[in-house]
Write a protein that holds these residues in place. Structure first.
Motif, short mmCIF file in Angstrom:
data_model
loop_
_atom_site.label_atom_id
_atom_site.label_comp_id
_atom_site.label_asym_id
_atom_site.label_seq_id
_atom_site.Cartn_x
_atom_site.Cartn_y
_atom_site.Cartn_z
N CYS A 29 0.90 -1.12 0.01
CA CYS A 29 0.00 0.08 0.15
C CYS A 29 1.02 1.24 -0.13
CB CYS A 29 -0.73 0.12 1.30
SG CYS A 29 -2.06 1.55 1.28
N LEU A 30 0.77 2.03 -0.96
CA LEU A 30 1.45 3.33 -1.26
C LEU A 30 0.70 4.50 -0.54
CD1 LEU A 30 2.23 2.81 -4.90
CD2 LEU A 30 3.91 2.17 -2.98
N ILE A 31 1.61 5.02 0.42
CA ILE A 31 0.77 6.27 1.13
C ILE A 31 1.93 7.61 0.80
CG2 ILE A 31 -0.56 4.86 2.76
CD1 ILE A 31 1.67 5.65 4.89
N GLN A 32 1.51 8.55 1.21
CA GLN A 32 2.29 9.90 1.18
C GLN A 32 3.28 10.03 -0.05
OE1 GLN A 32 4.28 9.95 4.98
NE2 GLN A 32 2.50 10.02 6.20
N ASN A 33 4.49 10.27 -0.04
CA ASN A 33 5.40 10.40 -1.07
C ASN A 33 5.50 8.91 -1.94
OD1 ASN A 33 5.74 12.96 -1.02
ND2 ASN A 33 7.43 12.91 0.37
N ALA A 34 5.16 7.75 -1.22
CA ALA A 34 5.50 6.54 -2.07
C ALA A 34 4.26 6.48 -3.10
CB ALA A 34 5.25 5.28 -1.03
N VAL A 35 3.13 7.33 -2.90
CA VAL A 35 2.44 7.16 -4.25
C VAL A 35 3.13 7.27 -5.84
CG1 VAL A 35 0.50 7.98 -2.80
CG2 VAL A 35 1.47 9.60 -4.19
N TYR A 36 4.20 7.98 -5.69
CA TYR A 36 4.81 7.98 -6.95
C TYR A 36 5.47 6.90 -7.66
CZ TYR A 36 4.85 12.93 -6.02
OH TYR A 36 4.57 14.31 -5.93
N PHE A 37 5.55 5.52 -6.69
CA PHE A 37 5.81 4.35 -7.29
C PHE A 37 4.64 3.79 -8.04
CE2 PHE A 37 8.73 3.48 -3.63
CZ PHE A 37 9.87 2.75 -4.28
N ALA A 38 3.32 4.44 -8.06
CA ALA A 38 2.33 4.08 -8.93
C ALA A 38 2.32 4.45 -10.52
CB ALA A 38 1.13 4.50 -8.20
N GLN A 39 3.50 5.17 -10.48
CA GLN A 39 3.41 5.87 -11.93
C GLN A 39 3.77 4.80 -12.76
OE1 GLN A 39 6.35 8.98 -10.85
NE2 GLN A 39 4.86 10.78 -11.59
N LYS A 40 3.36 4.62 -14.11
CA LYS A 40 3.83 3.77 -14.98
C LYS A 40 5.33 3.44 -15.00
CE LYS A 40 -0.15 4.91 -18.09
NZ LYS A 40 -0.71 5.29 -18.98
N GLU A 55 -6.43 10.05 -1.78
CA GLU A 55 -6.32 11.56 -1.31
C GLU A 55 -4.63 11.82 -1.56
OE1 GLU A 55 -9.12 9.84 1.90
OE2 GLU A 55 -7.78 8.88 0.25
N ASP A 56 -3.63 10.92 -1.29
CA ASP A 56 -2.48 11.16 -1.27
C ASP A 56 -2.09 11.34 -2.67
OD1 ASP A 56 -1.99 11.17 1.41
OD2 ASP A 56 -1.37 9.11 1.41
N ALA A 57 -2.72 10.48 -3.60
CA ALA A 57 -2.28 10.71 -5.18
C ALA A 57 -2.61 12.05 -5.77
CB ALA A 57 -2.81 9.75 -5.98
N GLN A 58 -4.05 12.33 -5.28
CA GLN A 58 -4.54 13.56 -5.72
C GLN A 58 -3.59 14.70 -5.03
OE1 GLN A 58 -8.48 13.52 -4.17
NE2 GLN A 58 -9.18 13.36 -6.20
N LEU A 59 -3.28 14.82 -3.96
CA LEU A 59 -2.54 15.98 -3.10
C LEU A 59 -1.17 16.15 -4.08
CD1 LEU A 59 -2.94 15.33 0.49
CD2 LEU A 59 -3.86 17.34 -0.94
N ARG A 60 -0.57 14.98 -4.71
CA ARG A 60 0.56 15.07 -5.48
C ARG A 60 0.43 15.12 -6.94
NH1 ARG A 60 0.90 12.97 -0.69
NH2 ARG A 60 2.65 13.44 0.66
N GLY A 61 -0.70 15.57 -7.24
CA GLY A 61 -1.02 15.82 -8.94
C GLY A 61 -0.92 14.26 -9.83
N LEU A 62 -0.95 13.26 -9.20
CA LEU A 62 -1.21 12.11 -9.71
C LEU A 62 -2.75 11.53 -9.94
CD1 LEU A 62 1.16 9.67 -7.98
CD2 LEU A 62 1.47 10.71 -10.07
N LYS A 63 -3.17 11.20 -11.25
CA LYS A 63 -4.19 10.99 -11.65
C LYS A 63 -4.45 9.46 -12.20
CE LYS A 63 -5.06 15.62 -13.55
NZ LYS A 63 -4.81 16.43 -14.76
N SER A 64 -5.35 8.88 -12.32
CA SER A 64 -5.62 7.48 -12.62
C SER A 64 -4.79 7.28 -13.66
CB SER A 64 -6.99 7.19 -12.59
OG SER A 64 -7.73 7.18 -11.27
N GLY A 65 -4.79 8.06 -14.76
CA GLY A 65 -4.18 7.82 -16.12
C GLY A 65 -2.66 7.68 -16.04
N ASP A 66 -1.96 8.53 -14.95
CA ASP A 66 -0.71 8.41 -14.77
C ASP A 66 -0.16 7.09 -14.08
OD1 ASP A 66 -0.90 10.96 -15.50
OD2 ASP A 66 -0.94 11.70 -13.62
N MET A 67 -1.11 6.16 -13.59
CA MET A 67 -0.74 5.04 -12.74
C MET A 67 -0.90 3.91 -13.77
SD MET A 67 -2.58 5.62 -9.33
CE MET A 67 -2.85 7.42 -8.80
#
Length: 93
Positions: A29-40, A55-67
């Motif tokens: 489970c990726l939280i806080q800055n680890a959400v960047y691991f979700a990028q393609k 919520e953490d992904a949204q706060l960092r500007g990541l969208k579902s299409g970026d993952m």
């Protein structure tokens, strides 16, 4: 087993956490800055299930299409449910 990761992909802690999850065949489970691991292409070859806190992904500007496809977006209540369901939970910071 569930590994909760909060460190960014460019940190030693983040890389160590993903390696642990791979070695243990755990979900992450990726939280806080680890959400960047979700990028393609950041988690190439990871076989477990990947959850990301929306919520953490949204706060960092990541969208579902970026993952990467297959990453499941959950909220913090969903994380609590995951932790209750799992027999072991490891927090990697």
């Amino acid at each position: 087993m569930l590994v909760i990761i909060k460190s960014a992909p460019n940190t030693i802690e983040g890389k160590r956490a993903v390696k642990l999850a791979r070695d243990m065949a755990a979900d992450i489970c990726l939280i806080q800055n680890a959400v960047y691991f979700a990028q393609k292409d950041r988690l190439e070859g990871f076989c477990g299930t990947v959850f990301v806190i929306s919520e953490d992904a949204q706060l960092r500007g990541l969208k579902s299409g970026d993952m990467d496809k297959g990453i499941k977006e959950i909220d913090y209540d969903g994380l609590v449910d995951l932790m209750i369901k799992e027999d072991k939970v490891v927090g990697m910071f």
